[in-house]
Scaffold this active site. Sequence first.
Site: not given
Length: 898
Positions: A29, A99, A108, A110, A353, A473, A636, A763, A782, A784, A786, A852, A872
């Site tokens: 603002k 403001r 909206g 604040m 804005r 999962h 895999r 991994e 690759s 992993g 996770n 992956c 990739y």
Amino acid sequence: MAEKPKYVYFFGGGKAEGNGKMKDLLGGKGAGLAEMTSIGLPVPAGFTITTEVCELYYKNNKQYPEGLKEEVEEHLKRLENLVGKKLGDPEDPLLVSVRSGAPISMPGMMETILNLGLNDKSVEGLARKTGNRRFALDAYRRFIMMYGSIAMDVPREEFDKAFDHIKETMTRKRLNIPRGQKVQDTDVNEEELEALIKEFKEIYKHHVKKDFPQDPQEQLWGAIHAVFDSWMADKAVTYRKVEKITGIRGTAVNVVQMVFGNKGDTSGTGVCFTRDPSTGENTFYGDFLPNAQGEDVVAGIRTPLKLSEFERTNPTAYKQLVEVRKILETHYKDMQDLEFTVEEGKLYMLQCRSGKRTPIAAFKIAVDMVNEGLITKEEAILRIRPQDIEGLFYPIIDPSQKEELKKNFIVQGIDAVPGAATGRVVFTAKEAEEWAAKGEKVILVRHETSPEDVGGMHAAQGILTATGGKTSHAAVVARGWGKCCIVGCEQMTIDYNKEEFRVGDIVVKKGDEITLNGSTGEVFKGAMKLIKPTPPEQYYTLMKWCDEIRRLRVRTNADTPYDAQNALEMGAEGIGLCRTEHMFFDTEERRLAIQSMIVADTYEQRVKALEKLLPFQREDFIGIFKVMDGKPVTIRLIDPPLHEFVPHGWNGQEVLAQKLKIPVDKVRQRVAQLEEANPMLGHRGCRLAITYPEILDMQVRAIIEAACECTKQGIKVFPEIMVPLVMDKKEFEILEKRIREVADKILEENKMKIEYKVGTMIEVPRAALLADKIAEKAEFFSFGTNDLTQMTMGLSRDDAGRFLPDYIDEKKTGIFKADPFQSLDQEGVGLLVKWAIEKGRSTRPNLKIGICGEHGGDAASVKFCHKVGMDYVSCSPFRVPIARLAAAQATIEEKMGK
């Protein structure tokens, strides 16, 4: 001597100390007001207290930095001198608005306080000076209400009740307004406003235990406090969390000379967009409310007029506004959201804005502006957000059903996968498959899902679980299919025996219809109407530009030909992760084959059982290779521990024993043997292949035989066989040798030459640290991420939901900026990834590297993958466009030096 810090920036009289590029310091603002002032637009004068002050305010236990008070006083005097009025002057008072304004738009979230500077004396001066006593009293009642509720926490509803009481007991009676017809705020006269102000002051005193402040300096600092405090209000914190807004200092505070839209019929206030924010059409779009202040438009107190009506009633001001529209859109080269006030026929601009827009509008505006010569293709790409893409593909609940939604709400959980789904409730995967086979739409409701539920999850329209987080999962699998999913509904109690779930007094039984809103986490009774947005042609145009610009390739995680086809349509350039174990659950015959292998006593029995699985796996790979003709496919080998494939309940074990024609005690004994204290760290991945190499043999046979069959049909295949969970060079070496022995023998028998690669998933942290040694044999890596995140951080992605929110919550700790399972932890896990890439390529310079894990579809993580030199990323089919966009943005940002 150190230069004195500057905390306040002035704008007014056609000049400004700041500009539009200073959003981080002045907030959106403040930067907009400064820029509009500089380019000669009609903007009321004022000053901005910077976001740095907000940051220091919270760092110093809500104490302001030294010198701020004096700097504010200096700029207030400057404002008073410029406009020729003094704050609180009983004869001709200066009134200001206070403001908020964060660097990123948070509409909206604040606070704003208008008409500051009014008191019992100055309100009379304002009345005399303007000759409009009703206007002055109206401004005072608004100020008391806003200051009381915002700065002093007086319940807003108490003011509203008092106002309604005056309108009903005095105004309605005076004007003889019939019952059923609404009394408008503008109907209230001077006498009634005086009575209202008196009552407002009594409400204020009752709650605050002192009189409403008459000192304008006290009012000003009370309002500044209120705006800074609103930065950490629950709604603002939640908004930033939902929008993933991190790394900004706080809000700025804008103190601006008031201009009045509530001076009568020649005045008013409005909000408009330079283009239609819903469709993106290049039409002027907005609302105007005569004889009103800004809060009235937002609060919906009265129905506003369309801009066309504003043009008819005030053509001069409207013509000015149209000119401002053209100037600002050309200046900012983006669709603008404007706030304006007309005071007795004169236009004032209060805000500009970048306007929020629907996903469809985002693509249309970006592409249209390129065609109009306003921006480049690169600028258009940088304007699109991941959520803009998501919003194009997920079905949504028809928003016209507001009343039905309100009436049928059941519970709210965690919005794991956006979109919406309706269907009949079932509680088992088997029922989901059976009902879906009969053409029934179902919602699978589980305490939590497991790999055993995959068939039912695929058959269901949506998934609802009582536990889990966004990377549980259920969430991970559902996201891969673009399937609506809500998790973590902890208020929901599931009774599998009674086949029902409860939320308080609400009971939902098997077969009852429900609707999931995966975008909000809300669950409703009944089948709500769904609509599916159609991507505009501009989406395809912009994504084509992305593909022309990006360096990073984008693959998909897909386990079936159906998934692979969906991913191709989304722009995938290959498969980066095909999880073979998911194929085992597709039919009962397959499940029995893997289960009979697991309970077998001897090598020969296991091989016999695996022979039954071989043709199924081979056919699956043939189907995938056909879809991915000419594109690489990374497969895999089996990853989960064997206990995930067998039933754990006694009833299920009895059924399995009957089907396999073996004693039930043998099944129970084998299941007990397979139980692990921590299966994530147990007998899984390549460790299974070390213990049971016959599983590896069957899977490699299926892959290579499928490749041979496809090659004979003229299909180009590029298989990449991936060994999961490797932690040592020798471990990989043993398995790589066996893979090649099996593969080469089949190729020799078929007299064929097919290029295939053997690589591994990184991994396990040890694998990342020893990447140079593993790369001596591995042709590709690759990541992993996770599991790499779980093992590096010592967090379970399924259990961390119990405490991880406290780590992300900026109000509590702010330890993490984002959930590390959703957006890659670049400082910790990312360091391991970077190390592994550098070490791996020091041994094998042409080492192909990808990712992956779930992070392959997260924009920030994709940009990191570009930065560290991956070839990739691979992600769920429905996140492929997001990865394509992020990869293009990464290339553009790199060229810009960001």
